[in-house]
Design an enzyme around this catalytic site. Structure first.
Site, mmCIF file in Angstrom:
data_model
loop_
_atom_site.group_PDB
_atom_site.id
_atom_site.type_symbol
_atom_site.label_atom_id
_atom_site.label_comp_id
_atom_site.label_asym_id
_atom_site.label_seq_id
_atom_site.Cartn_x
_atom_site.Cartn_y
_atom_site.Cartn_z
ATOM 1 N N SER B 179 36.155 58.401 10.194
ATOM 2 C CA SER B 179 34.825 58.323 10.824
ATOM 3 C C SER B 179 34.313 56.884 10.920
ATOM 4 C CB SER B 179 33.821 59.168 10.036
ATOM 5 O OG SER B 179 33.656 58.625 8.739
ATOM 6 N N ASP B 240 24.150 48.065 1.984
ATOM 7 C CA ASP B 240 23.600 49.342 2.422
ATOM 8 C C ASP B 240 22.684 49.981 1.389
ATOM 9 O OD1 ASP B 240 25.436 50.072 0.609
ATOM 10 O OD2 ASP B 240 26.433 51.579 1.840
ATOM 11 N N CYS B 298 18.767 58.528 6.456
ATOM 12 C CA CYS B 298 19.440 58.324 7.738
ATOM 13 C C CYS B 298 20.909 58.657 7.686
ATOM 14 C CB CYS B 298 19.284 56.880 8.165
ATOM 15 S SG CYS B 298 17.663 56.271 7.803
#
Lengths: 97, 368
Positions: B179, B240, B298
Site C-alpha cells: 500500500s 508522523d 486521518c
C-alpha cells in the site's frame, strides 16, 4: 461584509465537506460565531469552553496569524479570506507514510 | 559618434569590482580543458563559442553588470562584443585574462575537485549561476537527515541524491508494504517486506554512487534525536507523530539546524522552512499539540499519491536552496497547496518571542 473562511481538510467533516464557507462579520469573533452557528460541530474544534481559540488552532486573516494581530477582535474587511489551520501530525503524515 | 560597447579593466581593477558591494556576474569564456585546470572564485563557465546560446540562462537581465575573462583578454573582448550585439549594456572584459590575474599575484585560482564523472553527472548544475562547481562541491560535502522514508521522504531523498547531496542519513522503523507503492516511489514491488531504510538505500545507491547513505532502522525519540542530528546541515521532516515532531524541533533549535517541515492530507499539502535564528520554529507555529482525543483522525483519510510527491520535491527544493544559500527560502512563510483547485496560498508565520523553544527567555532566544 462577505468573508470567505477556508476550512482545513481535517475539519471538513464538520462542514459537510465544504472547503469555503461564506459568512458575514466585521470582526473575526463575529465571523467565527457565524461560522459555528452554521456548522455547530466546528465549535468545539475551534473554541475552548471559555470562548477563546484552541491553542493548536491557528487562524489567519488576510495571510497573517491573528495571534500577532488583535486575536478575535481582529477586524475583517469585506472580501478578505480567513484561513483556519489546526496542527496536523498523525493525520497529515500518517496518511503519507 | 561611436559608443563604447564594453569597458576593459586590468586584474587589480577587476578584483576591486568583484569585492565591491554589488559585484558583477563573473563569466569565464575559455574552453573546458582550460577551465578544468583552474578558474577564478565565483566564476560561471560559458565558453565563447556557445555564449550567445547560454547567456539568457546565465544572465536573464541585459542590464546586469557582467565581467568576462579568458586566458589573455582577447576572447573575453570578443565575447563582450557578442553580448553587446545581443543588447547587454553593462559589460567589462578583464585585460590580460587569468594569466594577468595570476601574474599580478592575486589570490586563489581554484582548481575544481570534481572528477570527470562528476562533471558529467552534474553538468546541468555546473551551468547554473548560484550553483556551479563551488555549489556542487558544497552539496557533495553536505549531510541531510531524512526523518521518514515514506510519502514525503521518498521523493525528497531521490531528488537530493540525484542532486549529489553527499550524505543522506535516513531514519525510519517501518517495512515496505504494497500500500506504500502508490506514492513512495523510492520503494519497489520486489522490495515489499524489506526495511524502508534498506530499500531506500538500495535505490539511492543505484541512482548516485556519490551519495553515502546512512540507514537507521529506528524511531526518532527525545533520547536519540541529538545523536541523529550530529554533523547534520539540514533536516527533512517527514515525521508522523507530534511526539517526534516536537522532539525534533526542540533539538534542532538547540543545535541551530534548519528543518524543512511539511504535511499532506488528501488533496492538500503544506510546507515551511524552520530556520533557528532566522525565523520561527515549529512551536512558534503550533505551541502545543492537540490532546489525542482532539487530534483529527486521518488513518482512513487517504491521500492522492502525487500529493506527497509534489510536497516532498518542494521540501528537497527548499533544502537545496538552504544548502546552496540561494534564493528566498520559505522561512517565516507557510505555503499551502490545494491540488484540486490548483492554487497556492501563502501564510505569514512569525517567531513567537514567548516560545518555550526559541523565545527571548531561552538560551536560543533573541537571535531572530
Amino acid at each position: 461584509m462577505s468573508i470567505s473562511v477556508r476550512i482545513p481538510p481535517v475539519l471538513r467533516t464538520q462542514t459537510g465537506g465544504a472547503k469555503l464557507v461564506s459568512v458575514d462579520g466585521a470582526s473575526l469573533s463575529a465571523v467565527l460565531t457565524a461560522l459555528t452557528a452554521a456548522h455547530p460541530d466546528l465549535r468545539e474544534q475551534i473554541f475552548e469552553a471559555d470562548g477563546t481559540l484552541r491553542r493548536w488552532v491557528n487562524v489567519y486573516v488576510d495571510g497573517a496569524d491573528v495571534r500577532h494581530l488583535a486575536g478575535l477582535e481582529t477586524p475583517t474587511q469585506d472580501g478578505i479570506e480567513v484561513v483556519i489551520l489546526p496542527a496536523m501530525a498523525g493525520g497529515a503524515l500518517g496518511s503519507a507514510r | 559618434m561611436t559608443t563604447k560597447l564594453f569597458t576593459e579593466v586590468d586584474a587589480k581593477a577587476a578584483q576591486q569590482l568583484l569585492e565591491s558591494p554589488t559585484p558583477p556576474l563573473l563569466i569565464d569564456v575559455r574552453e573546458q580543458n582550460e577551465w578544468d585546470a583552474g578558474y577564478l572564485h565565483g566564476a560561471t563557465h560559458a565558453p565563447k563559442g556557445m555564449i550567445s546560446f547560454t547567456i539568457p540562462n546565465i544572465a536573464p537581465e541585459k542590464s546586469a553588470p557582467i565581467l568576462l575573462y579568458c586566458a589573455g583578454g582577447v576572447r573575453s573582448a570578443a565575447a563582450a562584443e557578442t553580448l553587446a550585439g545581443l543588447g547587454y549594456t553593462n559589460l567589462t572584459s578583464m585585460a590580460g585574462g587569468i594569466n594577468g590575474w595570476s601574474a599580478a599575484g592575486l589570490p586563489v585560482v581554484e582548481t575544481t575537485t570534481l572528477t570527470p564523472e562528476q562533471k558529467s553527472r552534474y553538468s546541468r548544475h555546473l551551468l547554473l549561476p548560484g550553483v556551479g562547481a563551488d555549489g556542487q562541491t558544497k552539496l557533495l560535502n553536505s549531510r541531510v537527515l531524512m526523518v521518514g522514508a515514506g510519502g514525503l521522504g521518498a521523493p525528497a531523498a531521490l531528488y537530493l541524491a540525484a542532486a549529489g547531496v553527499g550524505k543522506l542519513r535516513i531514519i525510519d522503523f517501518d517495512s515496505v508494504e504494497a500500500s506504500n507503492l502508490q506514492r513512495q516511489v523510492i520503494h519497489t514491488t520486489d522490495r515489499v517486506g524489506m526495511l524502508k531504510v534498506e530499500s531506500a538505500a538500495v535505490q539511492i545507491r543505484a541512482l548516485n554512487p556519490d551519495v553515502e547513505v546512512e540507514p537507521i532502522n529506528d524511531m526518532l525519540t527525545t533520547e536519540n534525536v541529538a545523536s541523529l542530528l550530529n554533523g547534520v546541515d539540514l533536516v527533512i521532516d517527514g515525521t508522523d507523530t507530534f511526539e517526534a515532531r516536537y522532539a525534533l524541533n526542540d533539538a534542532a533549535v538547540k543545535l541551530g539546524i534548519p528543518v524543512v517541515h511539511a504535511g499532506v492530507f488528501r488533496f492538500e499539502g503544506q510546507l515551511t522552512v524552520l530556520a533557528p535564528g532566522r525565523g520561527p520554529c515549529y512551536r512558534c507555529l503550533h505551541p502545543t499539540p492537540p490532546p489525542a482525543e482532539m487530534a483529527p483522525s486521518c488513518g482512513v483519510a487517504g491521500v492522492l499519491g502525487v500529493l506527497p510527491g509534489v510536497i516532498g520535491v518542494l521540501q528537497a527544493t527548499e533544502a537545496l536552496k538552504m544548502l546552496l544559500r540561494i534564493g528566498e527560502p520559505l522561512i517565516g512563510r507557510l505555503l499551502l497547496w490545494d491540488a484540486l483547485e490548483g492554487t497556492f496560498t501563502e501564510l505569514t508565520v512569525k517567531r513567537d518571542p514567548h516560545c518555550v523553544a526559541c523565545g527571548d527567555g531561552t538560551a536560543k532566544g533573541g537571535a531572530a
